[in-house]
Enzyme design. Structure first.
Site, PDB file in Angstrom:
ATOM      1  N   LYS A 191     -58.128 -38.154 -47.332  1.00 52.83           N
ATOM      2  CA  LYS A 191     -58.394 -36.552 -46.889  1.00 52.83           C
ATOM      3  C   LYS A 191     -57.335 -35.776 -47.416  1.00 52.83           C
ATOM      4  O   LYS A 191     -56.519 -35.783 -47.031  1.00 52.83           O
ATOM      5  CB  LYS A 191     -58.695 -36.246 -45.490  1.00 52.83           C
ATOM      6  CG  LYS A 191     -59.176 -34.808 -45.034  1.00 52.83           C
ATOM      7  CD  LYS A 191     -59.257 -34.704 -43.467  1.00 52.83           C
ATOM      8  CE  LYS A 191     -59.211 -33.451 -43.174  1.00 52.83           C
ATOM      9  NZ  LYS A 191     -59.311 -33.105 -41.615  1.00 52.83           N
TER      10      LYS A 191
ATOM     11  N   ILE B  37     -64.200 -33.213 -45.067  1.00 55.00           N
ATOM     12  CA  ILE B  37     -63.939 -33.442 -43.753  1.00 55.00           C
ATOM     13  C   ILE B  37     -63.627 -32.006 -43.148  1.00 55.00           C
ATOM     14  O   ILE B  37     -62.555 -31.381 -43.363  1.00 55.00           O
ATOM     15  CB  ILE B  37     -63.203 -34.475 -43.422  1.00 55.00           C
ATOM     16  CG1 ILE B  37     -63.202 -35.703 -43.968  1.00 55.00           C
ATOM     17  CG2 ILE B  37     -62.756 -34.643 -41.797  1.00 55.00           C
ATOM     18  CD1 ILE B  37     -62.219 -36.731 -43.892  1.00 55.00           C
TER      19      ILE B  37
ATOM     20  N   THR C  86     -58.886 -31.205 -35.253  1.00 52.90           N
ATOM     21  CA  THR C  86     -59.960 -30.336 -34.600  1.00 52.90           C
ATOM     22  C   THR C  86     -60.443 -30.753 -33.361  1.00 52.90           C
ATOM     23  O   THR C  86     -60.874 -30.141 -32.384  1.00 52.90           O
ATOM     24  CB  THR C  86     -60.949 -30.251 -35.574  1.00 52.90           C
ATOM     25  OG1 THR C  86     -60.643 -29.762 -36.776  1.00 52.90           O
ATOM     26  CG2 THR C  86     -62.071 -28.991 -35.019  1.00 52.90           C
TER      27      THR C  86
ATOM     28  N   TYR D 220     -54.885 -39.417 -44.311  1.00 54.99           N
ATOM     29  CA  TYR D 220     -54.987 -37.974 -44.000  1.00 54.99           C
ATOM     30  C   TYR D 220     -53.475 -37.266 -44.394  1.00 54.99           C
ATOM     31  O   TYR D 220     -52.590 -37.542 -43.674  1.00 54.99           O
ATOM     32  CB  TYR D 220     -55.451 -37.992 -42.630  1.00 54.99           C
ATOM     33  CG  TYR D 220     -55.583 -36.446 -42.151  1.00 54.99           C
ATOM     34  CD1 TYR D 220     -55.686 -35.512 -42.942  1.00 54.99           C
ATOM     35  CD2 TYR D 220     -55.653 -36.252 -40.581  1.00 54.99           C
ATOM     36  CE1 TYR D 220     -55.975 -34.124 -42.178  1.00 54.99           C
ATOM     37  CE2 TYR D 220     -56.003 -34.873 -40.216  1.00 54.99           C
ATOM     38  CZ  TYR D 220     -55.977 -34.035 -41.042  1.00 54.99           C
ATOM     39  OH  TYR D 220     -56.114 -32.772 -40.507  1.00 54.99           O
TER      40      TYR D 220
END
Length: 292
Positions: free
Chosen positions: A161, A203, A45, A133
């Site tokens: 995540k 997250i 992001t 992640y």
């Protein structure tokens, strides 16, 4: 262990594409005021693919310095080169980041053993809490639950995540990981479900737009207040979905810009949100109680 709503914070930019550090710092203050539980900088992001190495360093250092211990800062340090990932992680530790988020290597498509060796090398090189992640929709490589469990045995690797949105898979992982290993949702639409199954936080992209509500949803879920958690999630659900009508972070930057916090500048190859989606996201924001 970090818990609650960790925002995958956007990276504000000026119209010429330069970093807007003043607004970046203002966003950090905004999230502290809104009770966000942690900030993840220079992730997906945060447009990590289109910031250069020096800018990556600058954003991490600025976040740590400006946060000044008021909120945990988790630095995005992933790369598809193990050496580069180690360098970014070393920098983040020296800058004072509280943890790092390390994405699965993309494009070069390592095997499960390659993934294991990649993250193991980082953890052995740098003494900083690392969150794995897994976002196979972007990386085209998937950290299997079995590989995550192997990695969970390595000191310093403290969580994952999971952006697959696969609740059955998340449930399986939660039942098998050690107690000191955190599982975070990386998919806003299924975040509440994962929290209620024992997940440790999210997250979140939605938290850029509705930070207090995301914090309150997590708090309610942890407290066992299902009615309140469901009520908040219902208000936010269109945001969870509609902030992905085009590639993240295109829609969320448009939304945060409507709140007057940034402008919606992006770097190529990302382009401005298509006008056909403006009203859709505006309605989702209004449903969440956000003034547009």
């Amino acid at each position: 262990m970090f818990t609650g709503s960790l925002v995958a914070i956007v990276t504000p930019m000026l119209e010429d594409g330069a970093l807007d550090l003043d607004r970046f710092c203002a966003l950090i203050d905004f999230h502290i005021e809104q009770k966000t539980d942690g900030i993840v900088v220079v992730g997906t992001t945060g447009e990590s693919p289109t910031v250069d190495f020096d800018e990556h360093h600058l954003l991490i250092r600025t976040a740590v310095t400006h946060a000044a211990g008021r909120i945990p800062v988790i630095a995005g340090t992933g790369a598809n080169s193990t050496r580069e990932a180690i360098e970014l992680t070393v920098f983040s530790k020296n800058a004072g980041a509280d943890a790092c988020l390390s994405v699965a290597p993309y494009y070069n498509k390592p095997t499960q053993e390659g993934l294991y060796q990649h993250f193991k090398a980082i953890a052995e090189a740098v003494d900083i809490p690392m969150i794995l992640y897994n976002v196979p929709g972007r990386t085209v490589v998937d950290i299997s639950n079995d590989t995550a469990l192997r990695l969970a045995q390595i000191p310093g690797i403290v969580g994952i995540k999971d952006a697959t949105g696969n609740i059955a898979r998340g449930c399986d992982l939660l039942q098998r990981v050690p107690d000191n290993f955190a599982v975070y949702s990386g998919d806003d639409a299924t975040a509440l479900a994962l929290l209620l199954l024992g997940g440790h936080g999210t997250i979140s992209v939605t938290a850029n737009v509705a930070p207090r509500l995301m914090h309150e949803m997590c708090t309610a879920a942890f407290a066992g207040d299902l009615a309140r958690a469901r009520e908040i999630n219902t208000r936010l659900f269109r945001l969870h979905i509609d902030l992905f009508v085009e590639a993240n972070p295109i829609p969320v930057k448009w939304a945060v810009a409507r709140m007057g916090l940034i402008n919606d500048s992006l770097r190529l190859p990302l382009t401005a949100l298509s006008s056909q989606y403006h009203e859709l996201i505006r309605k989702a924001m209004l449903q969440a109680g956000i003034t547009v």
